[in-house]
Design an enzyme around this catalytic site. Sequence first.
Site, PDB file in Angstrom:
ATOM      1  N   GLU A 218       0.887  -1.028   0.060  1.00 32.33           N
ATOM      2  CA  GLU A 218      -0.014  -0.062   0.164  1.00 32.33           C
ATOM      3  C   GLU A 218       0.854   1.073  -0.622  1.00 32.33           C
ATOM      4  O   GLU A 218       0.531   1.979   1.003  1.00 32.33           O
ATOM      5  CB  GLU A 218      -0.678  -0.197   1.306  1.00 32.33           C
ATOM      6  CG  GLU A 218      -1.821  -1.127   1.099  1.00 32.33           C
ATOM      7  CD  GLU A 218      -3.315  -0.803   2.419  1.00 32.33           C
ATOM      8  OE1 GLU A 218      -2.891  -0.726   3.593  1.00 32.33           O
ATOM      9  OE2 GLU A 218      -3.909  -1.900   1.921  1.00 32.33           O
TER      10      GLU A 218
ATOM     11  N   ASP B 279      -8.619  -9.120   3.872  1.00 32.15           N
ATOM     12  CA  ASP B 279      -8.266  -8.215   5.117  1.00 32.15           C
ATOM     13  C   ASP B 279      -9.520  -7.589   6.216  1.00 32.15           C
ATOM     14  O   ASP B 279      -9.661  -6.848   5.847  1.00 32.15           O
ATOM     15  CB  ASP B 279      -8.347  -6.650   3.953  1.00 32.15           C
ATOM     16  CG  ASP B 279      -7.686  -5.648   4.656  1.00 32.15           C
ATOM     17  OD1 ASP B 279      -6.962  -5.757   6.063  1.00 32.15           O
ATOM     18  OD2 ASP B 279      -7.750  -4.053   4.688  1.00 32.15           O
TER      19      ASP B 279
ATOM     20  N   GLU C 121     -12.249  -2.080  12.516  1.00 35.23           N
ATOM     21  CA  GLU C 121     -11.971  -1.177  10.462  1.00 35.23           C
ATOM     22  C   GLU C 121     -13.607  -1.554  10.339  1.00 35.23           C
ATOM     23  O   GLU C 121     -13.986  -0.502   9.217  1.00 35.23           O
ATOM     24  CB  GLU C 121     -11.240  -1.474  10.168  1.00 35.23           C
ATOM     25  CG  GLU C 121     -11.150  -0.894   9.036  1.00 35.23           C
ATOM     26  CD  GLU C 121      -9.539  -0.891   8.540  1.00 35.23           C
ATOM     27  OE1 GLU C 121      -8.946  -1.644   8.902  1.00 35.23           O
ATOM     28  OE2 GLU C 121      -9.339  -1.011   6.631  1.00 35.23           O
TER      29      GLU C 121
HETATM   30  O1  GCW Z   1      -6.645  -3.247   6.230  1.00 37.01           O
HETATM   31  C1  GCW Z   1      -5.914  -2.113   6.221  1.00 37.01           C
HETATM   32  C2  GCW Z   1      -6.367  -0.926   6.591  1.00 37.01           C
HETATM   33  C3  GCW Z   1      -5.590  -0.030   6.376  1.00 37.01           C
HETATM   34  C4  GCW Z   1      -4.535  -0.351   7.597  1.00 37.01           C
HETATM   35  C5  GCW Z   1      -3.329  -1.632   6.266  1.00 37.01           C
HETATM   36  C6  GCW Z   1      -2.733  -2.533   7.112  1.00 37.01           C
HETATM   37  C7  GCW Z   1      -2.073   0.272   8.746  1.00 37.01           C
HETATM   38  O2  GCW Z   1      -7.089  -0.137   6.132  1.00 37.01           O
HETATM   39  O3  GCW Z   1      -5.377   1.715   7.088  1.00 37.01           O
HETATM   40  O4  GCW Z   1      -3.148   0.229   7.235  1.00 37.01           O
HETATM   41  O5  GCW Z   1      -5.040  -2.275   5.891  1.00 37.01           O
HETATM   42  O6  GCW Z   1      -2.348  -3.759   7.284  1.00 37.01           O
HETATM   43  O7  GCW Z   1      -1.718  -2.173   6.844  1.00 37.01           O
END
Ligand code: GCW
Length: 682
Positions: free
Chosen positions: A273, A346, A374
Amino acid sequence: MNFNLRQLAFFLLICCCIPSFVLAEDGSQLWLRFPHIKQGISSNQIFVKGNSATINIAKKELINYWQGQAVELKTDTSLKSLKDGFKITSDPKKITISSSTEIGLLYGVYHILRLQETKADTQNLNITEKPSYDVRILNHWDNLDRTVERGYAGYSLWKWDELPNVISPRYEAYARANASIGINSVVLNNVNASPNILKKDYLEKVKVLADIFRPYGIKVYLSVNFSSPKVLGNLENSDPLNKSVKVWWKDKTSEIYKLIPDFGGFLVKANSEGQPGPQDYGRTHADGANMMADVLKPFGGIVMWRAFVYNPTPEDRAKQAYNEFVPLDGKFRDNVIIQIKNGPVDFQPREAFSPLFGAMKKTSKMVEFQITQEYLGFSNHLVFLAPLFKETLDSDTYAFGKGSSIAKITDGTLKTTQLSAIAAVANIGEDNNWTGHHFAQANWYAFGRLAWNNDLTSDHIADEWLKQTFTTETNFVNPIKNMMLTSRETAVDYMMPLGLHHIFANEHHYGPEPWGDYPGARPDWTPVYYHKADANGLGFDRTMSGSNAVSQYNSPLKEIYNNINTTPENLLLWFHHVPWDYQMKNNKSMWDNLAYKYDKGVKGVRTYQKIWDQVESYVDKERFFAVQSKLKIQAKDAFWWKDACLLYFQGFSKMPIPYDIERPIHELEDLKKIKLNMKHHN
Ligand code: GCW
């Protein structure tokens, strides 16, 4: 307290006649309330040698809260194999807690206090406890400006501006809460790490926290930015094979250990990311991780290297971490551990487990859970996560044949590697009650208890937590426990049943957006990529004729998942693109099943509201109303999810919503217009 007779009579009258007489509480004491205890045993009933900071904490807890027999705390080197575990034996006069470490003695003290507060037997104890994992770690996604990525409980606990001079009392309270459930490690900062955390002035602040945490047995770790040598050290690059880069990390590491001799190590999010990493220089994840491992090794530090990597390529996102990491198996140093999210996408309400756990047999692996919600309604929804954690830990990977659960693979039972650890992203912030929702405290608690003992059941954990946090009254505990235990499945039902995933509104991830298909955006960041609804059906085809993600699982799982008839129905749309009229085990169509699941989810929350209202007399007003209000939000959100998903998917299925369930109360067009202005800090 001194009462005259009249006051005493009045007090008794109130206590006896109004059982609901309970003091207002703000949740700040978590599960460590001890509501009925004015004082514990006296110091001459405690037998212990030494007076280290840890021993003194143990004594203080007993003097403040323990009302049972005398207690002897005994360090006993013959118990080394229990690590920081302990033995507890008792007779009516005395309890003996022994451990080879002082922190083990403190854990033992918290154990008997927990027994007392849950009204368990404390007379005939013969207990041996050994922690399931060596490193039981919370990952804070806290930024240096005190915002918290995916945090829903206010700003960060760490007041960087005031440190190292001003010490918030919450630092110690935080350490104590963690120690009381066996958490022994903390990553202080976000994995999207600012290089600044490694600057001298920040390290001095970190040292202060480490000093406060140490007597509670907690080690500090830091997330580090892979580009730190370039950014902070003005080096030409941060290539892990560049000699001056290695020297920079070596010097930085010595600087850290001078300040914090028991520093735990680094957590790294690299080439993920947009974060920098070794691949920026044509190197592998192993090159990057090993370079750091080498500099930490002389100090006993470790590297937790995250496997959360994926790129916007045509390859199924769920396959990418495996593709990237499996070829590196055997190439990592023994003080590197690969930190793998429970699912391959995720932290979704439900995912198949990550196939990486069943592979990489020569590499240490640890699970990363997400406590912060989240993808589960932030701090508005009551969702007890122990069942989700257990579902992952109990999943059989078949890596070494039947019985190769993720728990056994990561806790050292199936010993192939050195390190054992388990992590979770914290849900803690500055809010008085620490976690935003009072019931979200239970998820912090559950993680700690499972990290200590991954055999505990969700039922047991909920029971313990409720009794300590609210009351031991069965009329309260039983219905509320039942609510907690079903709450994760309820959330899956009203959000993403049957294996649906990632159909959240963009960026903030609160609420539904199955129509999400943003022009120009990365396809793997759009809901339509994940659900693939069309006239034929719904779901992501990951079979051999689709993305072939099933091949990443060991037999017999790959065959089970490859076949629509043997795939567990709760993962159906995760692995298959399923015709709308496909007949499921209950002889109803997939479409009908989908509708019934959404409806069940809504009904579940409506029932929770009733259950909660019925226990009003057992709960203090403050927490009662706070939870009641949050349940209202959750109920509205559940309706919103149900209508958004059913109305949108109906556009493809062209089938009626079964007539025996509640009709939609929203217009799809109105729901599409909702744009929440939620903060998202990256
Ligand atoms: O779940 C996603 C999140 C990001 C997060 C990423 C990760 C810290 O939306 O905000 O960043 O995973 O785990 O690196």
